[in-house]
Design a protein around this motif. Structure first.
Motif, short mmCIF file in Angstrom:
data_model
loop_
_atom_site.label_atom_id
_atom_site.label_comp_id
_atom_site.label_asym_id
_atom_site.label_seq_id
_atom_site.Cartn_x
_atom_site.Cartn_y
_atom_site.Cartn_z
N MET A 1 0.83 -1.19 0.00
CA MET A 1 0.00 0.00 0.00
C MET A 1 0.88 1.26 0.00
N HIS A 2 0.37 2.32 -0.60
CA HIS A 2 1.09 3.57 -0.64
C HIS A 2 0.53 4.48 0.44
N ASP A 3 0.94 5.79 0.39
CA ASP A 3 0.47 6.73 1.40
C ASP A 3 -1.04 6.81 1.41
N LYS A 4 -1.67 6.73 0.22
CA LYS A 4 -3.12 6.68 0.13
C LYS A 4 -3.56 5.24 0.31
N MET A 5 -3.64 4.82 1.53
CA MET A 5 -3.94 3.43 1.85
C MET A 5 -5.44 3.23 1.98
N LYS A 6 -6.02 2.43 1.10
CA LYS A 6 -7.44 2.15 1.16
C LYS A 6 -7.67 0.84 1.90
N LEU A 7 -8.58 0.87 2.84
CA LEU A 7 -8.81 -0.27 3.72
C LEU A 7 -10.30 -0.58 3.76
N LYS A 8 -10.63 -1.86 3.63
CA LYS A 8 -12.03 -2.27 3.75
C LYS A 8 -12.40 -2.44 5.22
N ILE A 9 -13.69 -2.24 5.52
CA ILE A 9 -14.17 -2.36 6.90
C ILE A 9 -13.90 -3.76 7.44
N SER A 10 -14.11 -4.77 6.60
CA SER A 10 -13.90 -6.15 7.05
C SER A 10 -12.45 -6.39 7.46
N MET A 11 -11.50 -5.76 6.75
CA MET A 11 -10.09 -5.92 7.09
C MET A 11 -9.75 -5.17 8.37
N ALA A 12 -10.40 -4.04 8.58
CA ALA A 12 -10.20 -3.29 9.83
C ALA A 12 -10.65 -4.13 11.02
N PHE A 13 -11.83 -4.74 10.89
CA PHE A 13 -12.34 -5.61 11.95
C PHE A 13 -11.40 -6.79 12.17
N LEU A 14 -10.89 -7.37 11.09
CA LEU A 14 -10.01 -8.53 11.19
C LEU A 14 -8.75 -8.21 11.97
N VAL A 16 -8.15 -5.72 14.06
CA VAL A 16 -8.45 -5.41 15.46
C VAL A 16 -8.72 -6.71 16.22
N ALA A 17 -9.41 -7.66 15.57
CA ALA A 17 -9.65 -8.96 16.20
C ALA A 17 -8.34 -9.70 16.44
N ILE A 18 -7.42 -9.62 15.50
CA ILE A 18 -6.12 -10.26 15.67
C ILE A 18 -5.38 -9.65 16.86
N TYR A 19 -5.44 -8.33 16.97
CA TYR A 19 -4.80 -7.69 18.12
C TYR A 19 -5.47 -8.10 19.42
N PHE A 20 -6.79 -8.25 19.39
CA PHE A 20 -7.52 -8.71 20.57
C PHE A 20 -7.01 -10.10 20.98
#
Length: 223
Positions: A1-14, A16-20
């Protein structure tokens, strides 16, 4: 990913779940292994293991997503002053205003929170490192730098701010902390959007935790 990093909501949840899960792992090791090996040095072993887990998580996050941690981007005196101001704002807004209200509404959560405080007070040095240094650094890299920074390029500032605040709140385990964390996540998110600086968010988060920690243990020190 470059400076303009596009992220899907599902990946954000994933992620955060991994960090949990990472949090659950080092909590399990603390209770089930370190305290049984040596109670005297268990806190030191736990801190070292937490740092190792956090570093491993950041490396995994960066390798799997291409995210580049830019902690020292946009470091200015004004941004640092905004961060310090947010720390003070958090203390008076949350600790002195909202938290007492939430505690009265959720007495069971308040009791659990008090038990946590008593546990932390038994090991003030390692607790200080964990609560006031390690947690703010990793949480701001993940929640503001990765989640909010990626989601805003995909969905816009408003949705990204809301989702990042909700996910940040979910990481805090009881109702008192969860509601406060949501408010905190909104303000930290606005700070990030305003400054485009992870360091500003880290300073604000560390500053608030330090103030709260100091105010919490001060009555016990005076005894």
């Amino acid at each position: 990913m470059h400076d303009k990093m596009k992220l899907k909501i599902s990946m954000a949840f994933l992620w955060v779940a991994i960090y949990f899960v990472v949090m659950m792992i080092y909590t399990f090791f603390d209770i089930a292994i370190w305290r049984k090996i040596t109670l005297k040095y268990s806190n030191c072993l736990n801190i070292v293991f937490i740092i190792a887990c956090v570093i491993a998580f950041i490396i995994l996050l960066c390798n799997r997503t291409g995210y580049k941690v830019k902690i020292f981007k946009n470091v200015t005196i004004i941004n640092i002053l905004l961060a310090v101001g947010c720390s003070v704002l958090f203390y008076f807004l949350l600790d002195k205003c909202f938290d007492p209200i939430f505690e009265s509404l959720y007495p069971a959560s308040e009791q659990a929170y008090e038990n946590t405080i008593q546990s932390l007070l038994k090991t003030p040095i390692t607790s200080l490192l964990q609560v006031c240094i390690i947690a703010p650094v990793i949480e701001e890299i993940l929640m503001r730098g990765f989640v909010l920074g990626g989601l805003k390029d995909s969905y816009g500032n408003g949705i990204a701010l809301l989702i990042s605040a909700v996910l940040f709140a979910v990481l805090h385990f009881n109702m008192v902390q969860t509601i406060s964390a949501f408010i905190c996540g909104i303000i930290l998110g606005i700070l990030f959007l305003k400054t485009d600086s992870i360091l500003s968010c880290i300073i604000a988060h560390i500053g608030y935790n330090l103030i709260s920690f100091a105010m919490m243990i001060m009555p016990y020190i005076k005894r």
